[in-house]
Design an enzyme around this catalytic site. Structure first.
Site, PDB file in Angstrom:
ATOM      1  N   GLY A  17       0.782  -1.238   0.000  1.00 33.47           N
ATOM      2  CA  GLY A  17       0.000   0.000   0.000  1.00 33.47           C
ATOM      3  C   GLY A  17       0.811   1.284   0.000  1.00 33.47           C
ATOM      4  O   GLY A  17       0.348   2.306   0.507  1.00 33.47           O
ATOM      5  N   HIS A 114       0.298   1.253 -13.257  1.00 39.08           N
ATOM      6  CA  HIS A 114       0.988   0.052 -13.738  1.00 39.08           C
ATOM      7  C   HIS A 114       2.478   0.357 -13.852  1.00 39.08           C
ATOM      8  O   HIS A 114       2.847   1.419 -14.367  1.00 39.08           O
ATOM      9  CB  HIS A 114       0.421  -0.357 -15.099  1.00 39.08           C
ATOM     10  CG  HIS A 114       1.050  -1.593 -15.641  1.00 39.08           C
ATOM     11  ND1 HIS A 114       0.708  -2.861 -15.198  1.00 39.08           N
ATOM     12  CD2 HIS A 114       2.023  -1.771 -16.566  1.00 39.08           C
ATOM     13  CE1 HIS A 114       1.443  -3.758 -15.828  1.00 39.08           C
ATOM     14  NE2 HIS A 114       2.244  -3.133 -16.668  1.00 39.08           N
TER      15      HIS A 114
HETATM   16  C1  GRF Z   1       3.027  -0.744  -7.760  1.00 37.79           C
HETATM   17  O1  GRF Z   1       4.300  -0.910  -8.272  1.00 37.79           O
HETATM   18  C2  GRF Z   1       2.035  -0.562  -8.867  1.00 37.79           C
HETATM   19  O2  GRF Z   1       2.589  -0.044 -10.023  1.00 37.79           O
HETATM   20  C3  GRF Z   1       1.550  -1.959  -9.136  1.00 37.79           C
HETATM   21  O3  GRF Z   1       1.582  -2.622  -7.896  1.00 37.79           O
HETATM   22  C4  GRF Z   1       2.533  -1.993  -7.046  1.00 37.79           C
HETATM   23  C5  GRF Z   1       1.834  -1.692  -5.770  1.00 37.79           C
HETATM   24  O4  GRF Z   1       2.708  -1.277  -4.770  1.00 37.79           O
HETATM   25  N1  GRF Z   1       0.247  -1.937  -9.723  1.00 37.79           N
HETATM   26  P1  GRF Z   1       2.144  -0.684  -3.413  1.00 37.79           P
HETATM   27  O5  GRF Z   1       1.261  -1.753  -2.792  1.00 37.79           O
HETATM   28  O6  GRF Z   1       1.391   0.556  -3.733  1.00 37.79           O
HETATM   29  O7  GRF Z   1       3.358  -0.434  -2.576  1.00 37.79           O
END
Ligand code: GRF
Length: 222
Positions: A17, A114
């Site tokens: 998160g 993404h």
């Molecule tokens: C991020 O790198 C995002 O691009 C991908 O999943 C990851 C989530 O990371 N969709 P976090 O849980 O926000 O640290």
């Protein structure tokens, strides 16, 4: 500061998160005119749930794995979202593929981030694939969600250099730091109505957004 009502967000997570935290911080600091109404995870162990509680944000869990099927999980998720009636659903590391029906219901009201320069590298393991290909640049993309997985209209991208000797961890960290800047920024644009969704496409500053906005992060320390 804006005098209009803040944009109400529901953030969906599966993991640690950090993007959710960056958005919550931007809201709390009034950097953007938005408020996180709820953080929903697809499993109780998602680390981000504790972070959300730390911000005083209500949390909920749809135990995706223990439900019969995706329809059942999405029904529950829809009920939760209906209770909050957010303006925008923010997917932030939400590792579930949502059905076309679900996505259609929230068309123009759902964003995702993404970790690649879409349309390059849809799907998983993007950092490894970028290194294997020997690309000179990598980045992250904020896009509207459509039924086309990782294929919805792009809003904003961060571009970072790939440096010889980079490992997957290094490059992933570099990209993530930029995610924490561009995701709140794009949400702020929605809140300020600079970014809108009309006739099934994004508009920016009153014009159809055909070419994604790109922000270059030249300094790898960024
Ligand atoms: C991020 O790198 C995002 O691009 C991908 O999943 C990851 C989530 O990371 N969709 P976090 O849980 O926000 O640290």
């Amino acid at each position: 500061m804006s005098t209009s009502e803040p944009l109400r967000l529901a953030i969906l997570i599966s993991g640690r998160g950090s993007n959710m935290a960056a958005i919550a911080r931007a809201c709390a600091a009034r950097d953007i005119n938005a408020v996180v109404d709820v953080v929903i995870a697809d499993r109780p162990g998602a680390g981000g749930l504790d972070i959300a509680r730390g911000f005083g944000i209500p949390t909920a869990v749809v135990r995706w794995q223990s439900l019969d099927d995706r329809d059942a999980a999405e029904r529950l998720l829809t009920q939760m979202l209906d209770a909050y009636r957010p303006d925008v659903i923010v997917l932030a590391g939400f590792m579930r593929i949502l059905s076309p029906q679900f996505v259609e219901r929230y068309a123009g009201h759902m964003l995702n981030i993404h970790p690649s320069l879409l349309p390059l590298y849809r799907g998983l393991r993007t950092h490894r694939r970028v290194l294997e290909a020997g690309d000179a640049h990598h980045g992250a993309t904020v896009h509207f969600v459509t039924a086309d997985l990782d294929g919805g209209p792009v809003v904003l991208q961060s571009r970072v250099p790939v440096i010889p000797g980079d490992t997957e961890a290094v490059v992933s960290d570099r990209v993530q730091k930029t995610e924490h800047m561009i995701y709140p920024r794009a949400i702020g644009w929605l809140a300020d109505k600079r970014l809108t969704w009309r006739a099934s496409q994004p508009w920016f500053d009153g014009k159809p957004l055909i070419t994604p906005l790109v922000e270059d992060f030249r300094d790898p320390q960024n």
